[in-house]
Design an enzyme around this catalytic site. Structure first.
Site: not given
Ligand code: FPP
Length: 164
Positions: A29-30, A34, A42, A46, A74, A76-77
């Site tokens: 997460d994050g 970051w 983004r 990763h 997940s 949800e991702n």
């Protein structure tokens, strides 16, 4: 998320080996936050997340922690922008292909859990290969939860035959 490299190959003297956890689990997460803080896209976050995970795996191994689980993607991702999901799938595949030899050499036993059927076929192939090639390794067990979710876990538990 810290990105300082973990260079503590030996257990720090103020930590007791007897009190170390036997299993460490982390939720990835994050990464995006970051990257944003660094003014970067983004996907760079990763990529950095992979580096941090690798450092963590090495640290657990060096300190004698027998199991590390990473919650990587997940259910949800899937709702993220298509390009990001595609990037992540390709990243997982690339990382597996790149790191497999080293994980074999370092006696890591890799395992994937989650609803793997819905992942791209080329990624499933790398997953199968990495699990097959490391199945007899006796070192740290590294589990990657991919396409995991509470709903899926409940369904799986209900489908499992009851104990005799
Ligand atoms: C969450 O950060 C991270 C993810 C959705 C996936 C990242 C997972 C990896 C890079 C691990 C890959 C590992 C292997 C072994 C193949 P976020 O995007 O939710 O960050 P945010 O909360 O800042 O938006």
């Amino acid at each position: 998320m810290s990105v300082e490299p973990i260079i503590l190959q030996q257990l720090p003297t103020d930590l007791s080996k007897d009190r170390l956890p036997q299993h460490v689990a982390v939720i990835m997460d994050g990464n995006g936050r970051w990257a944003k803080n660094q003014g970067k896209p983004r996907i760079i976050g990763h990529q950095k997340g992979v580096d941090v995970l690798k450092d963590l795996l090495r640290c657990c191994k060096d300190w004698g922690i027998p199991a590390l689980t990473a919650y990587a993607f997940s259910t949800e991702n899937w709702g993220r922008p298509h390009g990001e999901v595609q990037f992540l799938m390709t990243l997982f595949e690339r990382v597996l292909r790149r790191e497999l030899q080293e994980m074999k050499a370092e006696n890591v036993k890799i395992r994937f859990v989650g609803n793997l059927q819905d992942l791209p076929a080329s990624l499933r192939q790398e997953i199968d290969r990495s699990m097959e090639d490391t199945k007899n390794n006796q070192g740290i067990q590294f589990t990657v939860a991919t396409n995991y979710g509470g709903r899926h876990e409940i369904i799986q538990a209900c489908q499992r035959s009851p104990p005799k």
